[in-house]
Design an enzyme around this catalytic site. Sequence first.
Site, short mmCIF file in Angstrom:
data_model
loop_
_atom_site.label_atom_id
_atom_site.label_comp_id
_atom_site.label_asym_id
_atom_site.label_seq_id
_atom_site.Cartn_x
_atom_site.Cartn_y
_atom_site.Cartn_z
N GLU A 1 0.80 -1.23 0.00
CA GLU A 1 0.00 0.00 0.00
C GLU A 1 0.83 1.28 0.00
OE1 GLU A 1 -3.29 0.58 -0.18
OE2 GLU A 1 -3.84 -1.53 -0.36
N SER B 1 -57.93 -19.53 26.17
CA SER B 1 -58.00 -20.37 27.36
C SER B 1 -56.69 -20.47 28.12
CB SER B 1 -58.43 -21.77 26.97
OG SER B 1 -59.63 -21.71 26.26
#
Lengths: 756, 147
Positions: A172, A450
């Site tokens: 780089e 229920s």
Amino acid sequence: MGASSVRYLRFALLSVALLLAGVTLYLDHRVRDEFGQRRFALPARVYARPLELHAGLRIPRAAVEQELRQLGYRETAREDEPGWFVRGRNEIEIALRPFVFWDGPQPAQRIRVAFDGGRVASLHDAGNRDIPLARLDPLPIGGIYPGKNEDRMQVRLEDVPPHLVRALIAIEDRRFYSHIGVDPIGLARAAWSLLSGKVQGGSTLTQQLVKNFFLTRERTLRRKATEVIMALLLELHYSKAEILETYLNEIYLGQDRDRAIHGVGLAAQFYFGKPVQQLTVPEAALLVGMAKGPSYYDPHRQPQRALERRNVVLREMRSQEHLGAGQYAAARAAALVVNPKPALGTSPHPAFLDLVYRQLRRDYPEEVLREEGLRIFTTLDPRAQAAAERALTRRLAQYDRERRFGDSGLEGAVVVTDTQNGEVQALVGGRDARMRGYNRALGSARPVGSVLKPAIYLTALGEPSRYTLLTPLDDSPFVWKSRGAQDWRPANYDKQFHGSVPLRVALAQSYNVATARLGTELGIDRVLASVRRLGVQRELRPYASTLLGSAELSPFEVAQMYQTIASGGFRMPLRAIREVLTQDERPLKRYPIAVEQAFAPEPVYLLTAAMQDVVREGTARSLANWLPPELAIAGKTGTTDEQRDSWFAGYTGDRLAVVWVGYDDNRAARLSGAAAALPIWGEMMAALDPEPLALPKPDTIEHVWIDLQSGLRADSSCAGARELPFAQGSAPAGRSPCTSDFPSRVRSWFERMFGR
Amino acid sequence: MKYAVILVALLAGCAAVSPVPAPTPTPTPTPAPATGSVPGAPSVAIAGLMESARADAGAGRYAKAAASLERALRIEPRNPRLWHELARVRLKQGEYQQAESIAARSNSWAAGDSALRAENWRLIAEARAARGDEAGARSALERSRGR
């Protein structure tokens, strides 16, 4: 040239110089201010419960192996490093990794685990000595991330292997150590390309860092100029080492679904499953090469491209004498080996993470969770979570295919907890368990039907002088009148009335009319008080219809309610978190078990017996298709008006689970609790090898043989007789004619009466 | 709190009927084997944790002691001795309400162990007294004497 034009030129130059100075001062301030206190936001890391192995533990060998694989343990022995396991005959040898727990660090350890049937038979260390306990490192299950879901594990420069740094510099920015932030040669090249019409390249590591740290992605001349000035300033104020270390932690190296992989520390873990210190030369070269375009050179999707790019980096290292000929040849020859891509994203279990986040937010501000690198140890049981996800997804897909309950697109949610301590072991918020977003387990309140009934029966059984399991309830037509409201005429699911039915049968068969009458007899307020004591904090409306479940609760709230029953009347807040450590692994906070006795043990014991009958002979008897009756599971089905919602809530000795199924738009369907939710519950629990249910029997409960036909005392010699629990002194006094000491003349009279 | 009083009253009332509560086997549900161990005797798995919890509690490191006990409870959730020790740690931490509830939880698993039940009732009495509930403490103390 006239004097005035010279003056103008001077003035213009001066203005430009002043402007430049101003801009520079401003940028200098930004560089020192923002970069100076550069602290990367570190996400909170979230872990599942660690698996504790000990002799006697009920767990199949395959489940232990599965967890080791999930943890990234390799299946080959290595002498030099931990993190592997080897299978033998009925045993596994494991080289445990070191890990820092809340109670302190646990060193790497070699253990042998022997299995017998579905249990751990014994546990030995390397010296063949018995060991009482061994704890696996916990499975990472996600994180709580800063904005843009940037994930990283910060590393220090001295932990990064030199060959990685050399590779980076070689490819780089080869003059990194000599330039002043900007590389004149590179800059000249960039200027030349600018003149030829395009802006490109020539960035030093410093410039790249400036770009990532301070600037936007746009490519303009002004931005380029700013970048250059800031790079120069950065070099002025900070050392090469500081810049390099920040670069290595900042760099973007890939994407995992919605999670962005930043920094070499996390990338080393993500791609190679090891700490950055252990990266080899070819591995380091691959990471460095990928920086140019992490998705273009993605080693998972583009292995050939990635390999070529790696070799470019290696060649560059060789040409700059960073590698010897032998090293270079070996590195180039190395195959491209990366860990299989985990389908993790920010988390594979977003619904559970949502719960963790909500519970943490009570104690920590958002930015602490997203930026301080906390370690969160949760209660998630990966085995239970996998079973819940599998059962829900599989069954819903099947229902859709068969159009059994209506159109496709059914949704569902599952909550699984530990009956003994209230820890949440699994949470699924929808049929696509990986999908973030609407969490039906926590966020959606649906009519419970229920599933609420146990609260009514619990209230009744708290008065043993009035109600026992045998008390006859009236299931004949019923009208409830209250001022200012329409008359309420509850109906049964089968549209029939059943006359006089014993209390336990009314619950087992989920008779609405008998239950509604019972609830109004007790008083709606008293029933709602029981619901609150069971742990439901939401305010329910004091209407009679609430008794039959018009009230809306989330699956999580239903689980909280049943938890109190499953633990024998002790209310325990459902917990998803055990402990929190700081970033540097110091204990920060513990979430201890909290217990409060909400009900006396007797009514809870009696209710549990009634709920066991729901499974044994009532609306949930189809559970026998998945789980044997010896488990004595207690549960309750729930179906709502026009069959929009299907519920099943129940518990074994060790686990409690609630399953909900319905449509998001709440449309009418053909759902019932037993048909839609129950199979998911059964399939999931069957995969988890549950323990039988046995609540501790209070001293004040006695078991009495009962002739179910007459509801009178019997003995074991009576056909069809069963032992039922009663609060002391509440069992029926009369004796059934079937008992052996019953006078035979009276017995025959009784037999005529009851038609036996 | 109110329920605890009711519970105590209830238990006290029942105790008058059967002074020595004898553990009776439950027909349905079948008695479950405690996770990984013979019920009653502490297994090797938790012995070490109990030991370090005692050492930590002795040295005033209550959070650490509680953590070890909770870890042990995850292995043997039905071990009344573990619940009792946790109640003791909570008492030391000044968490009186928790101490009392956890001791009651211990009692619920201690049907056959009248000595441990007595210990739990004494602990409950101590927790109630510390909270200023003298009457509650007295009745718990009576329970501890098997009355």
